[in-house]
Design a protein around this motif. Structure first.
Motif, short mmCIF file in Angstrom:
data_model
loop_
_atom_site.label_atom_id
_atom_site.label_comp_id
_atom_site.label_asym_id
_atom_site.label_seq_id
_atom_site.Cartn_x
_atom_site.Cartn_y
_atom_site.Cartn_z
N ASP A 175 -0.46 1.33 5.68
CA ASP A 175 -0.06 1.82 4.37
C ASP A 175 1.18 2.71 4.44
O ASP A 175 1.73 3.10 3.41
CB ASP A 175 -1.21 2.60 3.71
N ASP A 201 -2.28 -2.96 3.01
CA ASP A 201 -3.68 -2.59 3.20
C ASP A 201 -4.48 -3.84 3.55
O ASP A 201 -3.94 -4.95 3.66
CB ASP A 201 -4.25 -1.92 1.94
N MET A 222 -6.79 3.19 5.49
CA MET A 222 -5.94 2.61 4.44
C MET A 222 -6.72 2.59 3.13
O MET A 222 -7.97 2.56 3.14
CB MET A 222 -5.52 1.18 4.81
#
Length: 714
Positions: free
Chosen positions: A601, A625, A649
């Protein structure tokens, strides 16, 4: 009460500096008018009241005495004469001495005592209190307007979201009542399309408005951080005069001229330069000192003159300290450099190279040490401060006499000018402050010395001179050439010089008087970029302390020239063997590169891993993600060979993605590498038991480990 007093002292610190700066400006420019007299009187009256409020009676008494003198002068209808200006100037010096006692040159200041041992008011900086700045009301109004514009964008965003929510609600209603669609599907689709297009157009307008509002807000916030040079350097004139008396006796005098005190730059940049400039003033007084008889014999004024000049050129701030003293003794500097082993006794060095040596730690030509100079510390502190600000410092002989030292630093510590060059798949930023020449050297013009390549630098006086005049000029200067890829490339980077079209492109950089040419594949452009600190995974943060993002997903790795030269010197400062990189060989059918899916991320970590992998022959896909990664795995036209994923994430974390891959028969055999900051045995066991083939912790990560892991899995 203690906290309140510290806050009042912090406010007073900003106020008295502003009063003294304005008064000095008036004394140096148009003090002969009654308006100037009235303004100086008003400033002194305000300063007296402020000093009384923070209980600094010494400042209050000085301000009161000047106020009385000015009041009498105003009642008579007179203007300031030379005697009045001298008295006011000395009063300002006394106030500076009270508020800013001069510390010993090589020791930290005592928080409670002045230069003469008497107690003084502690300044906010000495107590660790917050510093204050004065901001014009007009600037606050502009900042308020920028915030108002941004709030307007936020309100517009809320209304747009409501429209989008209404459209989604209507679409859900249609999904539960399909008969409405069958009635007139074309009309229904047309209405939905028009509503969606209207939302899209409004979103584009809102995005533009938001960008403009953020830009304006950033400009206003930056403007508030700017301060005039006079607020920081204005008091140094008084300190220089005091240093002159300490060095030459009570009757010693020095004239200090301040130029460009209205120039504005970031406060933290100005403050960081204050102590280095004070060192330069001290150095000019101590090393440039001449007796009265010597000065008069040389046709100079009776007293030494030092000029502090601040200028702004583009995005660079330049602070120059010049004096009319005896100037640098090049023979003494050369002798000292030989004794300290910096140069060989027979080394041919010009004035520029010799004067670069004076900034080395421990270098001093003084025969004795006193409390002002002689330890060789002052100029090394100046050089270190310049490097810390990503700037440079240089000394030169003054014309017709004296010494000139120039500090050049970026106006903003986040904004720097760099030369963008291509090095393999990477874009490298070379700081413009150290670049001396940009060359394109033909292959047959490269000189080979002891098996190493060198280039001939163009002499500044001969580049445009007729051919018949060049023989009379200075001897040619040679500089070694090394491939930049040997220092910032990967393990398998070519070590030969990159020859393209029969020539080598070279950026000649100079650090501490030493030059080296770094050969690059291609020079792109010179740009001024906002630089962020580099702390991403797999990055050599010593060599690459900063990253810029001029283009999406294409970072610029900004090189530290000091570290680059250190690594070059570690190879004994020689050029590399001359082995030009071979041109790429075309093959009938190129082997398909392995495809790696990087999931993280963080755009910085994601992009750096992509750059590392692509530089070593891998194809790369990116996902922000686990959900996006799973979609790419299922929909990609190419099969992914390895998945490298972060654990922490949003939406779907790395463990959930690992479980989803193992649960799908189409994806189950794809090896997964978990990469995270979690470094405990339980997390590692969880990842490996879940089916991960490798687990790399970011604290211990280097790019070699990542590459070795992926290659082992393939």
């Amino acid at each position: 009460m203690v906290d309140l007093r510290q806050e009042l002292l912090a406010v007073f610190d900003a106020e008295y500096r502003d009063h003294l700066r304005v008064i000095r400006d008036l004394l140096n420019t148009w003090c002969g008018t009654r308006q100037a007299l009235a303004e100086i009187f008003r400033r002194m009256h305000s300063l007296k009241g402020a000093a009384r409020a923070v209980e600094i009676p010494a400042v209050e008494e000085i301000a009161h005495a000047v106020e009385n003198r000015l009041s009498t002068l105003m009642e008579r209808g007179g203007t300031l004469d030379d005697a009045d200006i001298a008295i006011i100037s000395h009063a300002l010096d006394d106030i500076d001495a009270i508020m800013e006692p001069a510390p010993p040159p090589d020791a930290a200041p005592d928080a409670g005592a002045g230069a003469d041992g008497r107690a003084v008011a502690a300044t906010p900086a000495s107590e660790g209190a917050e510093a204050y700045v004065q901001v014009p009301v007009s600037r606050l109004d502009a900042l308020s307007g920028a915030v108002h514009d941004l709030l307007g964008v936020a309100e517009r965003h809320d209304r747009l979201w409501e429209k989008l929510s209404d459209l989604l609600r209507d679409m859900r209603a249609l999904s539960h009542a399909p008969q409405r669609i069958h009635a007139d599907p074309v009309a229904m689709f047309s209405r939905m399309t028009r509503r969606l297009m209207a939302i899209g157009r409004e979103h584009e307008l809102m995005t533009g408005q938001g960008d403009r509002a953020l830009l304006r807000l950033g400009e206003e916030v930056h403007a508030i951080s700017l301060v005039p040079a006079g607020t920081v350097f204005g008091s140094l004139a008084a300190m220089a005069r005091r240093i002159a008396r300490e060095h030459g006796g009570a009757q010693a005098q020095v004239e200090v001229r301040l130029r460009g005190m209205e120039v504005q730059a970031e406060r933290r940049v100005m403050q960081a330069l204050r102590d280095p400039v004070l060192h330069l003033l001290r150095n000019a007084i101590v090393h440039g000192h001449e007796s009265r008889a010597q000065r008069l014999k040389a046709g100079k004024p009776e007293h030494q003159t030092i000029t502090l000049t601040v200028t702004l050129t583009g995005v660079r701030l330049q602070v120059r300290v010049s004096d009319d003293g005896c100037g640098p003794d090049l023979k003494a500097i050369a002798a000292r450099a030989v004794r300290q082993g910096m140069i060989h006794v027979d080394a041919p060095l010009d004035a520029r190279q010799l004067l670069a040596r004076v900034f080395e730690p421990g270098f001093s030509t003084r025969a004795h040490v006193d409390h002002l100079a002689g330890r060789g510390v002052g100029l090394s502190i100046v050089a270190e401060a310049a490097r810390a600000l990503h700037g440079t410092v240089a000394m030169e002989q003054g014309q017709p006499c004296g010494t000139v030292v120039t500090l050049t630093v970026p106006v903003s510590q986040r904004q720097r000018t760099v030369l963008l060059v291509e090095n393999g798949e990477r874009m490298i930023g070379l700081p413009g402050r150290v670049i001396r020449h940009l060359l394109r050297v033909m292959r047959d013009e490269i000189r080979m010395i002891d098996g190493c390549p060198f280039a001939v630098l163009p002499h500044p006086d001969t580049r445009d001179a007729p051919a018949r005049d060049r023989d009379a000029q200075a001897p040619e200067e040679l500089v070694p050439i090394v491939p930049l890829s040997a220092f910032v490339g990967g393990d398998d980077a070519p070590v030969g010089l990159p020859v393209r079209s029969g020539a080598v492109t070279v950026a000649v950089m100079e650090v501490d008087g030493v030059s080296c040419g770094f050969a690059v594949e291609r020079m792109v452009e010179v740009r001024t970029l906002l630089i962020s600190d580099a702390s991403a995974v797999g990055l050599d943060s010593e060599l690459v302390p900063g990253i810029a993002w001029p283009r999406e997903d294409r970072p610029v790795f900004v090189i530290s020239p000091d570290r680059l030269f250190e690594r070059w010197r570690a190879r004994k400062g020689r050029g590399m063997d001359f082995a030009p990189a071979p041109p790429p060989q075309a093959t009938p059918e190129a082997r398909r590169a392995p495809l790696v899916l990087v999931v993280d991320d963080s755009i910085t970590t994601r992009t750096l891993q992509k750059t590392i992998l692509q530089a070593h022959g891998f194809d790369v896909m990116l996902a922000v993600d686990g959900e996006e990664a799973l979609m790419l795995l299922l929909q990609s036209s190419r099969r992914v060979d390895v998945v490298v994923t972060d654990v922490e994430m949003p939406r779907m974390d790395g463990f959930a993605l690992l479980a989803a891959i193992r649960a799908d028969p189409r994806l189950a055999d794809i090896p997964v590498v978990l990469m995270t900051s979690r470094d405990n045995d339980e997390e590692i066991r969880r990842g490996l038991e879940g089916g991960a083939r490798a687990y790399i912790t970011k604290q211990k990560f280097d790019q070699g480990e990542l590459l070795a892991t992926i290659r082992g899995l393939l």
